[in-house]
Design a protein around this motif. Sequence first.
Motif, PDB file in Angstrom:
ATOM      1  N   ARG A 188       0.835  -1.198   0.000  1.00  5.31           N
ATOM      2  CA  ARG A 188       0.000   0.000   0.000  1.00  5.31           C
ATOM      3  C   ARG A 188       0.871   1.249   0.000  1.00  5.31           C
ATOM      4  NH1 ARG A 188      -5.540   0.825   3.559  1.00  5.31           N
ATOM      5  NH2 ARG A 188      -6.179   2.786   2.565  1.00  5.31           N
ATOM      6  N   ILE A 189       0.373   2.260  -0.683  1.00  6.64           N
ATOM      7  CA  ILE A 189       0.999   3.581  -0.657  1.00  6.64           C
ATOM      8  C   ILE A 189      -0.020   4.556  -0.090  1.00  6.64           C
ATOM      9  CG2 ILE A 189       2.072   5.415  -1.992  1.00  6.64           C
ATOM     10  CD1 ILE A 189       2.784   3.312  -4.108  1.00  6.64           C
ATOM     11  N   TYR A 190       0.347   5.212   0.982  1.00  4.02           N
ATOM     12  CA  TYR A 190      -0.529   6.199   1.613  1.00  4.02           C
ATOM     13  C   TYR A 190      -0.121   7.590   1.132  1.00  4.02           C
ATOM     14  CZ  TYR A 190      -1.663   2.402   4.860  1.00  4.02           C
ATOM     15  OH  TYR A 190      -2.064   1.201   5.417  1.00  4.02           O
ATOM     16  N   ARG A 191      -1.110   8.329   0.632  1.00  7.87           N
ATOM     17  CA  ARG A 191      -0.869   9.694   0.179  1.00  7.87           C
ATOM     18  C   ARG A 191      -1.734  10.645   1.003  1.00  7.87           C
ATOM     19  NH1 ARG A 191       2.060   8.629  -4.495  1.00  7.87           N
ATOM     20  NH2 ARG A 191       1.532   6.649  -5.511  1.00  7.87           N
ATOM     21  N   PHE A 192      -1.427  11.925   0.939  1.00 14.11           N
ATOM     22  CA  PHE A 192      -2.038  12.875   1.856  1.00 14.11           C
ATOM     23  C   PHE A 192      -2.660  14.048   1.108  1.00 14.11           C
ATOM     24  CE2 PHE A 192       1.556  10.754   3.816  1.00 14.11           C
ATOM     25  CZ  PHE A 192       0.973  10.220   4.953  1.00 14.11           C
ATOM     26  N   PRO A 193      -3.930  14.361   1.411  1.00 17.80           N
ATOM     27  CA  PRO A 193      -4.551  15.537   0.800  1.00 17.80           C
ATOM     28  C   PRO A 193      -3.794  16.802   1.178  1.00 17.80           C
ATOM     29  CG  PRO A 193      -6.181  14.156   1.927  1.00 17.80           C
ATOM     30  CD  PRO A 193      -4.834  13.657   2.335  1.00 17.80           C
ATOM     31  N   GLU A 194      -3.744  17.745   0.257  1.00 21.30           N
ATOM     32  CA  GLU A 194      -2.983  18.966   0.489  1.00 21.30           C
ATOM     33  C   GLU A 194      -3.559  19.769   1.645  1.00 21.30           C
ATOM     34  OE1 GLU A 194      -0.718  22.312  -2.227  1.00 21.30           O
ATOM     35  OE2 GLU A 194      -2.558  21.388  -2.978  1.00 21.30           O
ATOM     36  N   GLU A 195      -4.874  19.649   1.882  1.00 17.75           N
ATOM     37  CA  GLU A 195      -5.458  20.392   2.996  1.00 17.75           C
ATOM     38  C   GLU A 195      -5.084  19.778   4.338  1.00 17.75           C
ATOM     39  OE1 GLU A 195      -8.726  17.603   1.409  1.00 17.75           O
ATOM     40  OE2 GLU A 195      -7.123  18.884   0.612  1.00 17.75           O
ATOM     41  N   ILE A 196      -4.585  18.538   4.342  1.00 13.60           N
ATOM     42  CA  ILE A 196      -4.110  17.894   5.570  1.00 13.60           C
ATOM     43  C   ILE A 196      -2.620  18.138   5.756  1.00 13.60           C
ATOM     44  CG2 ILE A 196      -3.848  15.711   6.811  1.00 13.60           C
ATOM     45  CD1 ILE A 196      -6.738  16.563   6.551  1.00 13.60           C
ATOM     46  N   ILE A 197      -1.854  17.908   4.708  1.00 12.36           N
ATOM     47  CA  ILE A 197      -0.406  18.086   4.770  1.00 12.36           C
ATOM     48  C   ILE A 197       0.014  18.971   3.603  1.00 12.36           C
ATOM     49  CG2 ILE A 197       1.840  16.954   4.683  1.00 12.36           C
ATOM     50  CD1 ILE A 197       0.639  14.528   5.937  1.00 12.36           C
ATOM     51  N   ASN A 198       0.383  20.202   3.887  1.00  5.32           N
ATOM     52  CA  ASN A 198       0.755  21.125   2.818  1.00  5.32           C
ATOM     53  C   ASN A 198       2.219  20.951   2.422  1.00  5.32           C
ATOM     54  OD1 ASN A 198       2.466  22.781   4.517  1.00  5.32           O
ATOM     55  ND2 ASN A 198       0.600  23.701   5.372  1.00  5.32           N
ATOM     56  N   GLU A 199       2.670  21.768   1.493  1.00  9.90           N
ATOM     57  CA  GLU A 199       4.010  21.597   0.926  1.00  9.90           C
ATOM     58  C   GLU A 199       5.132  21.939   1.904  1.00  9.90           C
ATOM     59  OE1 GLU A 199       4.693  24.127  -2.385  1.00  9.90           O
ATOM     60  OE2 GLU A 199       4.369  25.990  -1.261  1.00  9.90           O
ATOM     61  N   HIS A 200       4.770  22.517   3.039  1.00  7.47           N
ATOM     62  CA  HIS A 200       5.800  22.894   4.013  1.00  7.47           C
ATOM     63  C   HIS A 200       5.932  21.892   5.160  1.00  7.47           C
ATOM     64  CE1 HIS A 200       6.244  26.641   1.904  1.00  7.47           C
ATOM     65  NE2 HIS A 200       4.954  26.903   2.052  1.00  7.47           N
ATOM     66  N   VAL A 201       5.225  20.786   5.072  1.00  9.52           N
ATOM     67  CA  VAL A 201       5.321  19.734   6.090  1.00  9.52           C
ATOM     68  C   VAL A 201       6.419  18.753   5.696  1.00  9.52           C
ATOM     69  CG1 VAL A 201       4.150  17.749   7.120  1.00  9.52           C
ATOM     70  CG2 VAL A 201       2.924  19.921   6.846  1.00  9.52           C
ATOM     71  N   TYR A 202       7.380  18.566   6.596  1.00 10.51           N
ATOM     72  CA  TYR A 202       8.441  17.578   6.355  1.00 10.51           C
ATOM     73  C   TYR A 202       8.196  16.390   7.282  1.00 10.51           C
ATOM     74  CZ  TYR A 202      13.061  15.681   5.300  1.00 10.51           C
ATOM     75  OH  TYR A 202      14.083  14.870   4.878  1.00 10.51           O
ATOM     76  N   LEU A 203       7.626  15.330   6.722  1.00 13.05           N
ATOM     77  CA  LEU A 203       7.376  14.124   7.509  1.00 13.05           C
ATOM     78  C   LEU A 203       8.700  13.544   7.959  1.00 13.05           C
ATOM     79  CD1 LEU A 203       4.612  12.441   5.313  1.00 13.05           C
ATOM     80  CD2 LEU A 203       4.299  13.705   7.456  1.00 13.05           C
ATOM     81  N   ASN A 204       8.814  13.244   9.242  1.00 14.09           N
ATOM     82  CA  ASN A 204      10.120  12.857   9.760  1.00 14.09           C
ATOM     83  C   ASN A 204      10.187  11.395  10.167  1.00 14.09           C
ATOM     84  OD1 ASN A 204      12.492  12.700  11.677  1.00 14.09           O
ATOM     85  ND2 ASN A 204      12.692  14.803  10.949  1.00 14.09           N
ATOM     86  N   ASP A 205       9.649  11.046  11.318  1.00 18.41           N
ATOM     87  CA  ASP A 205       9.749   9.671  11.808  1.00 18.41           C
ATOM     88  C   ASP A 205       8.350   9.097  11.978  1.00 18.41           C
ATOM     89  OD1 ASP A 205      11.020   7.361  12.563  1.00 18.41           O
ATOM     90  OD2 ASP A 205      12.092   8.253  14.254  1.00 18.41           O
ATOM     91  N   ILE A 206       8.253   7.767  12.109  1.00 19.37           N
ATOM     92  CA  ILE A 206       6.957   7.091  12.148  1.00 19.37           C
ATOM     93  C   ILE A 206       6.973   5.966  13.176  1.00 19.37           C
ATOM     94  CG2 ILE A 206       7.621   5.452  10.327  1.00 19.37           C
ATOM     95  CD1 ILE A 206       4.702   5.595   9.328  1.00 19.37           C
ATOM     96  N   ARG A 207       5.822   5.746  13.811  1.00 21.44           N
ATOM     97  CA  ARG A 207       5.586   4.572  14.631  1.00 21.44           C
ATOM     98  C   ARG A 207       4.214   4.013  14.260  1.00 21.44           C
ATOM     99  NH1 ARG A 207      10.110   4.990  14.833  1.00 21.44           N
ATOM    100  NH2 ARG A 207      11.541   5.135  16.614  1.00 21.44           N
ATOM    101  N   VAL A 208       4.107   2.680  14.235  1.00 29.80           N
ATOM    102  CA  VAL A 208       2.909   2.018  13.734  1.00 29.80           C
ATOM    103  C   VAL A 208       2.300   1.140  14.816  1.00 29.80           C
ATOM    104  CG1 VAL A 208       1.984   0.453  11.984  1.00 29.80           C
ATOM    105  CG2 VAL A 208       3.821   2.054  11.383  1.00 29.80           C
ATOM    106  N   ASP A 209       0.999   1.257  14.985  1.00 30.30           N
ATOM    107  CA  ASP A 209       0.219   0.454  15.923  1.00 30.30           C
ATOM    108  C   ASP A 209      -0.747  -0.398  15.101  1.00 30.30           C
ATOM    109  OD1 ASP A 209      -1.489  -0.626  17.803  1.00 30.30           O
ATOM    110  OD2 ASP A 209      -2.259   1.295  18.535  1.00 30.30           O
ATOM    111  N   ASN A 210      -0.335  -1.617  14.780  1.00 29.46           N
ATOM    112  CA  ASN A 210      -1.183  -2.499  13.985  1.00 29.46           C
ATOM    113  C   ASN A 210      -2.408  -2.978  14.759  1.00 29.46           C
ATOM    114  OD1 ASN A 210       0.156  -2.842  11.351  1.00 29.46           O
ATOM    115  ND2 ASN A 210       1.852  -3.637  12.564  1.00 29.46           N
TER     116      ASN A 210
END
Length: 375
Positions: free
Chosen positions: A153-175
């Motif tokens: 799966r590839i997760y993408r983000f609407p621009e109104e949620i994450i704009n061009e100035h958001v730098y996604l850094n680290d992630i943690r996952v809760d399955n």
Amino acid sequence: MKTIGHIILLTLTLAVMACKDTTRANRDTVGTNTAPESQKLETVFTDSIYQFTGVAVANDDRLFVNYPYWLDTHQYSVVEVKQGKAVPYPNETWNSFKKGEDGQNKFVCVQAVYTDDQNYLWIVDAAGIGLGPVYQRSNKVIKINLATDAIERIYRFPEEIINEHVYLNDIRVDNQNGFAYMTDSSSGGLVVLDINSGESRYVLEKSPAVLSDKNYTFSPLGEELTTSDGNPLKVNSDGIALSPDREWLYFKPLTDAKLYRINTSVLMDFETPKNTIEESVIDLGTFTTTDGMIFDDKGNLYFGDLEQHSILKITPDLQMQELVQDKDQLIWPDSYSISKDGYLYITASQIQWMPWFHQGKNKTKIPYKVLRLKL
């Protein structure tokens, strides 16, 4: 900001008061430069050309490393280390991006890799080349099944949620509950991703908990680190960690010593008002600077002190202990992963020696290293 429940408040207040009194004061007395034999750093992978940031170890000891597209010297974004060699992962095509190309189905600027408890590799593509704006809305999160090496799966983000100035850094996952959590290290904030529906939400925007303290002097080189324009380096919410019981999300700005946490229940409910989320943040007090951070299964939290070149353990009762210090190898300890056999894997990305802070001169000391420490 307020705590959740008076009992939690009382317990944390006592713990934090003790922590504030002892953490900084005791840094000269806890631990030594000579670690016990079981706590010696081992080098497991080196690269003499390309700078990496993230590391992830799977349950079968497969080792993955990511390289952000920060400098012109860049080749692959994600590799699997096989017999000491960097092999592009999951294939050459995903690692073939060049400026000007479509980045929707290629890695653009990968910031982090993370392995979960169900044998998946999660890849965070911030797509901010050189830490700049998001390239052609190509930021994304990729989920790969390590049993088949197939992208599921590839997760993408609407621009109104994450704009061009958001730098996604680290992630943690809760399955177990079906959510992933990420930090935004540019503007400061958290991104909550429903990994089943694909919906996402941006929270804590402009909250004091995600913004670096302007009064903290961040000095990994012995004096305040400044950018090419002479301004002090300030990096907002960066490190993130999920408690073993999945009830608490810990996070902190990079360039100060504060640490915060929030109960995940208020994050998982997308109907929770944003002001309620901000009021639910708990200030745990002052510890030290770190880039990444990670929990073990016993509830110990591990930091890499960027200013003291050391690895620290924060116990469940908020006591901080130094495990090892090494000024020659722990040059900006960056990201972490814990293997099934109890090793803490560490990348040393040497960010303080990058051209950004030295009038365009790259002073990094090759090779870049992935290290490990027996816990």
